[in-house]
Design a protein around this motif. Structure first.
Motif, PDB file in Angstrom:
ATOM      1  N   ALA A  90       0.840  -1.212   0.000  1.00  0.00           N
ATOM      2  CA  ALA A  90       0.000   0.000   0.000  1.00  0.00           C
ATOM      3  C   ALA A  90       0.866   1.250   0.000  1.00  0.00           C
ATOM      4  O   ALA A  90       1.960   1.256   0.568  1.00  0.00           O
ATOM      5  CB  ALA A  90      -0.888  -0.002   1.249  1.00  0.00           C
ATOM      6  N   ASP A  91       0.383   2.302  -0.667  1.00  0.00           N
ATOM      7  CA  ASP A  91       1.080   3.593  -0.551  1.00  0.00           C
ATOM      8  C   ASP A  91       0.434   4.465   0.533  1.00  0.00           C
ATOM      9  O   ASP A  91       1.095   5.294   1.144  1.00  0.00           O
ATOM     10  CB  ASP A  91       1.154   4.327  -1.904  1.00  0.00           C
ATOM     11  N   VAL A  92      -0.871   4.253   0.761  1.00  0.00           N
ATOM     12  CA  VAL A  92      -1.565   4.978   1.830  1.00  0.00           C
ATOM     13  C   VAL A  92      -2.303   3.960   2.699  1.00  0.00           C
ATOM     14  O   VAL A  92      -3.056   3.127   2.182  1.00  0.00           O
ATOM     15  CB  VAL A  92      -2.574   6.011   1.254  1.00  0.00           C
ATOM     16  N   VAL A  93      -2.055   3.999   4.010  1.00  0.00           N
ATOM     17  CA  VAL A  93      -2.739   3.069   4.923  1.00  0.00           C
ATOM     18  C   VAL A  93      -3.553   3.884   5.927  1.00  0.00           C
ATOM     19  O   VAL A  93      -3.030   4.815   6.547  1.00  0.00           O
ATOM     20  CB  VAL A  93      -1.741   2.169   5.702  1.00  0.00           C
ATOM     21  N   LEU A  94      -4.832   3.526   6.049  1.00  0.00           N
ATOM     22  CA  LEU A  94      -5.670   4.139   7.092  1.00  0.00           C
ATOM     23  C   LEU A  94      -5.678   3.182   8.266  1.00  0.00           C
ATOM     24  O   LEU A  94      -6.229   2.075   8.191  1.00  0.00           O
ATOM     25  CB  LEU A  94      -7.093   4.392   6.558  1.00  0.00           C
ATOM     26  N   VAL A  95      -5.007   3.579   9.347  1.00  0.00           N
ATOM     27  CA  VAL A  95      -4.894   2.738  10.546  1.00  0.00           C
ATOM     28  C   VAL A  95      -5.992   3.157  11.510  1.00  0.00           C
ATOM     29  O   VAL A  95      -6.023   4.285  11.988  1.00  0.00           O
ATOM     30  CB  VAL A  95      -3.507   2.927  11.198  1.00  0.00           C
ATOM     31  N   LEU A  96      -6.885   2.222  11.768  1.00  0.00           N
ATOM     32  CA  LEU A  96      -8.032   2.556  12.609  1.00  0.00           C
ATOM     33  C   LEU A  96      -7.830   2.004  14.008  1.00  0.00           C
ATOM     34  O   LEU A  96      -7.812   0.789  14.192  1.00  0.00           O
ATOM     35  CB  LEU A  96      -9.292   1.941  11.985  1.00  0.00           C
ATOM     36  N   LEU A  97      -7.685   2.889  14.954  1.00  0.00           N
ATOM     37  CA  LEU A  97      -7.638   2.514  16.371  1.00  0.00           C
ATOM     38  C   LEU A  97      -6.578   1.485  16.752  1.00  0.00           C
ATOM     39  O   LEU A  97      -6.816   0.296  16.680  1.00  0.00           O
ATOM     40  CB  LEU A  97      -9.028   1.977  16.764  1.00  0.00           C
ATOM     41  N   GLU A  98      -5.445   1.946  17.122  1.00  0.00           N
ATOM     42  CA  GLU A  98      -4.446   1.083  17.750  1.00  0.00           C
ATOM     43  C   GLU A  98      -3.423   1.989  18.414  1.00  0.00           C
ATOM     44  O   GLU A  98      -3.422   3.193  18.205  1.00  0.00           O
ATOM     45  CB  GLU A  98      -3.735   0.189  16.739  1.00  0.00           C
ATOM     46  N   ASP A  99      -2.614   1.422  19.245  1.00  0.00           N
ATOM     47  CA  ASP A  99      -1.521   2.207  19.776  1.00  0.00           C
ATOM     48  C   ASP A  99      -0.298   1.330  19.632  1.00  0.00           C
ATOM     49  O   ASP A  99      -0.267   0.218  20.120  1.00  0.00           O
ATOM     50  CB  ASP A  99      -1.777   2.549  21.251  1.00  0.00           C
ATOM     51  N   GLY A 100       0.674   1.818  18.941  1.00  0.00           N
ATOM     52  CA  GLY A 100       1.826   0.942  18.785  1.00  0.00           C
ATOM     53  C   GLY A 100       2.883   1.518  17.895  1.00  0.00           C
ATOM     54  O   GLY A 100       2.811   2.665  17.471  1.00  0.00           O
ATOM     55  N   ASP A 101       3.853   0.657  17.618  1.00  0.00           N
ATOM     56  CA  ASP A 101       4.995   1.098  16.831  1.00  0.00           C
ATOM     57  C   ASP A 101       4.820   0.811  15.334  1.00  0.00           C
ATOM     58  O   ASP A 101       5.691   1.101  14.537  1.00  0.00           O
ATOM     59  CB  ASP A 101       6.274   0.432  17.349  1.00  0.00           C
ATOM     60  N   ARG A 102       3.642   0.237  14.971  1.00  0.00           N
ATOM     61  CA  ARG A 102       3.448  -0.109  13.560  1.00  0.00           C
ATOM     62  C   ARG A 102       3.383   1.147  12.696  1.00  0.00           C
ATOM     63  O   ARG A 102       3.836   1.150  11.549  1.00  0.00           O
ATOM     64  CB  ARG A 102       2.174  -0.946  13.376  1.00  0.00           C
ATOM     65  N   CYS A 103       2.807   2.210  13.256  1.00  0.00           N
ATOM     66  CA  CYS A 103       2.688   3.450  12.493  1.00  0.00           C
ATOM     67  C   CYS A 103       4.075   3.924  12.040  1.00  0.00           C
ATOM     68  O   CYS A 103       4.274   4.226  10.857  1.00  0.00           O
ATOM     69  CB  CYS A 103       1.999   4.490  13.361  1.00  0.00           C
ATOM     70  N   GLN A 104       5.034   3.948  12.978  1.00  0.00           N
ATOM     71  CA  GLN A 104       6.400   4.380  12.627  1.00  0.00           C
ATOM     72  C   GLN A 104       7.011   3.428  11.594  1.00  0.00           C
ATOM     73  O   GLN A 104       7.653   3.868  10.640  1.00  0.00           O
ATOM     74  CB  GLN A 104       7.274   4.423  13.888  1.00  0.00           C
ATOM     75  N   ALA A 105       6.783   2.115  11.788  1.00  0.00           N
ATOM     76  CA  ALA A 105       7.360   1.130  10.857  1.00  0.00           C
ATOM     77  C   ALA A 105       6.771   1.319   9.446  1.00  0.00           C
ATOM     78  O   ALA A 105       7.494   1.202   8.447  1.00  0.00           O
ATOM     79  CB  ALA A 105       7.095  -0.284  11.370  1.00  0.00           C
ATOM     80  N   LEU A 106       5.498   1.636   9.369  1.00  0.00           N
ATOM     81  CA  LEU A 106       4.873   1.875   8.046  1.00  0.00           C
ATOM     82  C   LEU A 106       5.415   3.167   7.430  1.00  0.00           C
ATOM     83  O   LEU A 106       5.650   3.236   6.227  1.00  0.00           O
ATOM     84  CB  LEU A 106       3.346   1.943   8.182  1.00  0.00           C
ATOM     85  N   ARG A 107       5.631   4.192   8.270  1.00  0.00           N
ATOM     86  CA  ARG A 107       6.220   5.441   7.766  1.00  0.00           C
ATOM     87  C   ARG A 107       7.630   5.174   7.250  1.00  0.00           C
ATOM     88  O   ARG A 107       8.020   5.692   6.213  1.00  0.00           O
ATOM     89  CB  ARG A 107       6.292   6.510   8.881  1.00  0.00           C
ATOM     90  N   ASP A 108       8.375   4.319   7.993  1.00  0.00           N
ATOM     91  CA  ASP A 108       9.745   3.998   7.572  1.00  0.00           C
ATOM     92  C   ASP A 108       9.762   3.297   6.213  1.00  0.00           C
ATOM     93  O   ASP A 108      10.773   3.305   5.516  1.00  0.00           O
ATOM     94  CB  ASP A 108      10.444   3.119   8.623  1.00  0.00           C
ATOM     95  N   MET A 109       8.643   2.646   5.866  1.00  0.00           N
ATOM     96  CA  MET A 109       8.547   1.998   4.546  1.00  0.00           C
ATOM     97  C   MET A 109       8.177   3.017   3.457  1.00  0.00           C
ATOM     98  O   MET A 109       7.988   2.652   2.301  1.00  0.00           O
ATOM     99  CB  MET A 109       7.472   0.889   4.572  1.00  0.00           C
ATOM    100  N   GLY A 110       7.998   4.278   3.849  1.00  0.00           N
ATOM    101  CA  GLY A 110       7.700   5.329   2.873  1.00  0.00           C
ATOM    102  C   GLY A 110       6.205   5.529   2.617  1.00  0.00           C
ATOM    103  O   GLY A 110       5.823   6.209   1.665  1.00  0.00           O
ATOM    104  N   LYS A 111       5.382   4.955   3.467  1.00  0.00           N
ATOM    105  CA  LYS A 111       3.933   5.065   3.253  1.00  0.00           C
ATOM    106  C   LYS A 111       3.356   6.321   3.920  1.00  0.00           C
ATOM    107  O   LYS A 111       3.905   6.805   4.918  1.00  0.00           O
ATOM    108  CB  LYS A 111       3.214   3.838   3.827  1.00  0.00           C
ATOM    109  N   THR A 112       2.257   6.792   3.374  1.00  0.00           N
ATOM    110  CA  THR A 112       1.475   7.825   4.048  1.00  0.00           C
ATOM    111  C   THR A 112       0.563   7.095   5.024  1.00  0.00           C
ATOM    112  O   THR A 112      -0.171   6.187   4.621  1.00  0.00           O
ATOM    113  CB  THR A 112       0.625   8.616   3.023  1.00  0.00           C
ATOM    114  N   VAL A 113       0.653   7.447   6.299  1.00  0.00           N
ATOM    115  CA  VAL A 113      -0.154   6.740   7.307  1.00  0.00           C
ATOM    116  C   VAL A 113      -1.156   7.698   7.938  1.00  0.00           C
ATOM    117  O   VAL A 113      -0.776   8.717   8.531  1.00  0.00           O
ATOM    118  CB  VAL A 113       0.732   6.092   8.399  1.00  0.00           C
ATOM    119  N   ILE A 114      -2.429   7.352   7.786  1.00  0.00           N
ATOM    120  CA  ILE A 114      -3.506   8.130   8.405  1.00  0.00           C
ATOM    121  C   ILE A 114      -3.966   7.322   9.613  1.00  0.00           C
ATOM    122  O   ILE A 114      -4.198   6.114   9.485  1.00  0.00           O
ATOM    123  CB  ILE A 114      -4.705   8.276   7.433  1.00  0.00           C
ATOM    124  N   VAL A 115      -4.081   7.950  10.782  1.00  0.00           N
ATOM    125  CA  VAL A 115      -4.587   7.193  11.936  1.00  0.00           C
ATOM    126  C   VAL A 115      -5.809   7.886  12.531  1.00  0.00           C
ATOM    127  O   VAL A 115      -5.932   9.104  12.472  1.00  0.00           O
ATOM    128  CB  VAL A 115      -3.519   7.008  13.046  1.00  0.00           C
TER     129      VAL A 115
END
Ligand code: PTJ
Length: 249
Positions: free
Chosen positions: A153-178
């Motif tokens: 995915a180039d854009v991921v909508l992350v719905l409700l979580e708390d964790g380090d996955r957001c940073q890991a997805l950003r590190d992959m170059g993705k746009t992360v919406i939470v």
């Protein structure tokens, strides 16, 4: 649920708790999802249990990012499916975007139950059961995902979580919406676009924006995304909360 009188001042909140509790009994929500829901409730109380204008703006920008994406994916877990399964499916159809189940407390049984719940509510295809890729840099099961879903995915909508996955997805170059009611969470701070709102209100509102922006040219939408200042947005939410608390007493 029929034991809750409609005229109870906290009717909506009690009904929502019931939904989460029943979904836990069905094996959709993990038992710690009840605690996560409680934390969310406390922050929603501070916001006044409504979508703030700042959150509405974040939802507009999020919809622009989703419309500009080549491979947008909605990442759902147990709590989200308990609270807003139909709304997620409707949003995914409107964009259009894929839906993938991604769990912290991952078991084959929960992945299957959550996927079935979405399919019973008419989801066309649900990713997540055949995890054939890993998000680099994560040592827990949230790293497991599908190559054709979250992984590419180039854009991921992350719905409700708390964790380090957001940073890991950003590190992959993705746009992360939470979407996270806690403006202080690591997830909100590391997101490209953090929406501080309840998933129950946020998902339908993103869909309204998707429908409004669908025919706007891509460069205008891209400009909305590129000029978004996530840190300023979170500061605005915190200053709204502190002003509101000062005014209450
Ligand atoms: O289904 P799984 O296995 O993936 O488990 C998911 C949980 C929720 C158990 C897991 O992600 C977790 O432990 O989450 P946390 O660390 O408690 O964080 C959840 C975040 O979501 C908190 O910051 C809450 O404020 C927020 N939250 C809770 N309910 C809502 C919410 N945000 C938006 N809308 C809500 N309804």
């Amino acid at each position: 649920m029929e034991n809750i009188p409609k005229n109870h001042p906290r009717y909506m909140s009690l009904m929502t708790r019931e939904k989460v509790s029943q979904a836990m009994k069905k094996g959709i929500v993990h038992e710690t999802g009840l605690i996560a829901h409680g934390r969310g409730e406390a922050f929603d109380y501070l916001l006044g249990e409504k979508t703030l204008p700042i959150a509405d703006l974040a939802e507009k920008v999020a919809s622009a990012a989703l419309l500009c994406a080549k491979n947008p994916v909605l990442s759902v877990n147990g709590n989200v499916v308990a609270l807003a399964a139909v709304e997620c499916i409707s949003l995914a159809n409107a964009i259009p975007a894929k839906i993938e189940v991604n769990l912290f407390h991952r078991t084959k049984d929960r992945i299957l139950k959550i996927s079935q719940e979405l399919c019973n509510k008419d989801a066309k295809k649900v990713y997540g059961q055949n995890a054939d890729a890993k998000i680099p840099g994560l040592d827990h099961d949230r790293a497991l995902c599908e190559k054709d879903g979250i992984f590419s995915a180039d854009v991921v909508l992350v719905l409700l979580e708390d964790g380090d996955r957001c940073q890991a997805l950003r590190d992959m170059g993705k746009t992360v919406i939470v979407i996270d009611l806690n403006p202080l969470s690591r997830t909100a701070k590391t997101a490209s676009i953090a929406i501080v709102d309840n998933v129950i209100r946020a998902i339908p509102n993103i869909e309204i924006w998707v429908k409004k922006l669908k025919n706007i040219n891509k460069s205008e939408l891209q400009n909305l995304v590129e000029t978004w200042d996530n840190e300023k947005n979170l500061c605005d939410v915190l200053s709204y909360i502190s002003k509101r608390l000062n005014q209450l007493f």
